[in-house]
Write a protein that holds these residues in place. Structure first.
Motif, PDB file in Angstrom:
ATOM      1  N   VAL A 158      21.720 -47.406 -16.413  1.00 27.88           N
ATOM      2  CA  VAL A 158      21.830 -46.650 -15.164  1.00 27.88           C
ATOM      3  C   VAL A 158      22.216 -45.228 -15.544  1.00 27.88           C
ATOM      4  CG1 VAL A 158      23.044 -46.403 -12.964  1.00 27.88           C
ATOM      5  CG2 VAL A 158      22.512 -48.684 -13.830  1.00 27.88           C
ATOM      6  N   LEU A 159      21.497 -44.255 -15.001  1.00 26.95           N
ATOM      7  CA  LEU A 159      21.785 -42.845 -15.252  1.00 26.95           C
ATOM      8  C   LEU A 159      22.553 -42.285 -14.063  1.00 26.95           C
ATOM      9  CD1 LEU A 159      21.361 -40.526 -17.252  1.00 26.95           C
ATOM     10  CD2 LEU A 159      19.237 -39.981 -16.048  1.00 26.95           C
ATOM     11  N   ILE A 160      23.743 -41.740 -14.344  1.00 25.88           N
ATOM     12  CA  ILE A 160      24.636 -41.218 -13.314  1.00 25.88           C
ATOM     13  C   ILE A 160      24.698 -39.697 -13.424  1.00 25.88           C
ATOM     14  CG2 ILE A 160      26.974 -41.303 -12.354  1.00 25.88           C
ATOM     15  CD1 ILE A 160      25.650 -44.032 -12.319  1.00 25.88           C
ATOM     16  N   GLU A 161      24.482 -39.028 -12.302  1.00 29.86           N
ATOM     17  CA  GLU A 161      24.546 -37.566 -12.224  1.00 29.86           C
ATOM     18  C   GLU A 161      25.986 -37.108 -12.422  1.00 29.86           C
ATOM     19  OE1 GLU A 161      23.769 -34.099 -12.296  1.00 29.86           O
ATOM     20  OE2 GLU A 161      21.972 -34.872 -11.352  1.00 29.86           O
ATOM     21  N   SER A 162      26.168 -35.847 -12.775  1.00 28.76           N
ATOM     22  CA  SER A 162      27.505 -35.311 -13.043  1.00 28.76           C
ATOM     23  C   SER A 162      28.410 -35.319 -11.816  1.00 28.76           C
ATOM     24  CB  SER A 162      27.404 -33.896 -13.606  1.00 28.76           C
ATOM     25  OG  SER A 162      26.744 -33.056 -12.690  1.00 28.76           O
ATOM     26  N   ASN A 163      27.841 -35.409 -10.620  1.00 30.46           N
ATOM     27  CA  ASN A 163      28.665 -35.474  -9.415  1.00 30.46           C
ATOM     28  C   ASN A 163      29.001 -36.913  -9.027  1.00 30.46           C
ATOM     29  OD1 ASN A 163      26.305 -36.446  -8.339  1.00 30.46           O
ATOM     30  ND2 ASN A 163      26.053 -34.830  -6.829  1.00 30.46           N
ATOM     31  N   GLY A 164      28.586 -37.878  -9.841  1.00 31.67           N
ATOM     32  CA  GLY A 164      28.900 -39.278  -9.593  1.00 31.67           C
ATOM     33  C   GLY A 164      27.841 -40.030  -8.811  1.00 31.67           C
TER      34      GLY A 164
END
Length: 188
Positions: A158-164
């Motif tokens: 799962v790829l999570i963006e820097s803002n969560g």
């Protein structure tokens, strides 16, 4: 008041040009509005599956070395979560190595991606060469359980963006080179 030196024909021509210029700028906006209202969304050429509806994981507690994982880091960095199936062995370890290599290919931007492994660490030969690149974490609430594979010796991501925000999901058997391409698009 109109200027008597300007003919009616010139005035109409000028107005028509003004209307055409306005239409040139308004046409894409109107087309986008109609496409949005009809429900059409552009398809990207990403290799992962989009997580729909998008969700924030900032409230998910993941422990790494006894401390909670900080989803919103001091610098904008994405997090790639590896979720192993039962008995992560040779095939799982090979995929983890390719995922780590995808991070290395980012070169100067490699530090903009954090690798997080949630589960029992693999014990297959070669694990001690791959796993130091990964932060080992635990998810007591099993918040990522829906993305975890059930087949033995597999891994999903799962790829999570820097803002969560959870961006995309890579199910077991995904192509690590496709993941690498996606990360190169997202991390610049």
């Amino acid at each position: 008041m109109t200027d008597p030196n300007v003919s009616t024909k010139n005035l109409r021509s000028s107005r028509l040009k003004l209307i055409l210029i306005m239409l040139v700028f308004l046409a894409p906006i109107i087309a986008a509005g109609l496409l949005t209202l009809s429900g059409w969304q552009p398809e990207g050429k990403g290799n992962g599956r989009p997580i729909v509806p998008q969700r924030s994981v900032t409230d998910v507690r993941v422990d790494v070395d006894g401390k909670p994982w900080v989803w919103r880091d001091s610098e904008p960095r994405l997090t790639l979560i590896a979720l192993p199936g039962p008995g992560c062995a040779d095939h799982c370890l090979q995929t983890l190595a390719l995922m780590r290599n995808a991070r290395i290919v980012l070169n100067a931007n490699a530090d903009r991606l954090r690798l997080l492994y949630l589960g029992t660490p693999p014990t297959a030969p070669g694990a001690d060469g791959v796993m130091p690149s990964w932060k080992l974490g635990s998810d007591a609430a099993d918040a990522f359980g829906e993305f975890r594979p059930t087949e033995p010796d597999t891994v999903s991501a799962v790829l999570i963006e820097s803002n969560g925000t959870a961006l995309s999901y890579y199910p077991a058997g995904f192509d690590p080179s496709g993941l690498r391409k996606d990360m190169q698009k997202v991390i610049r």
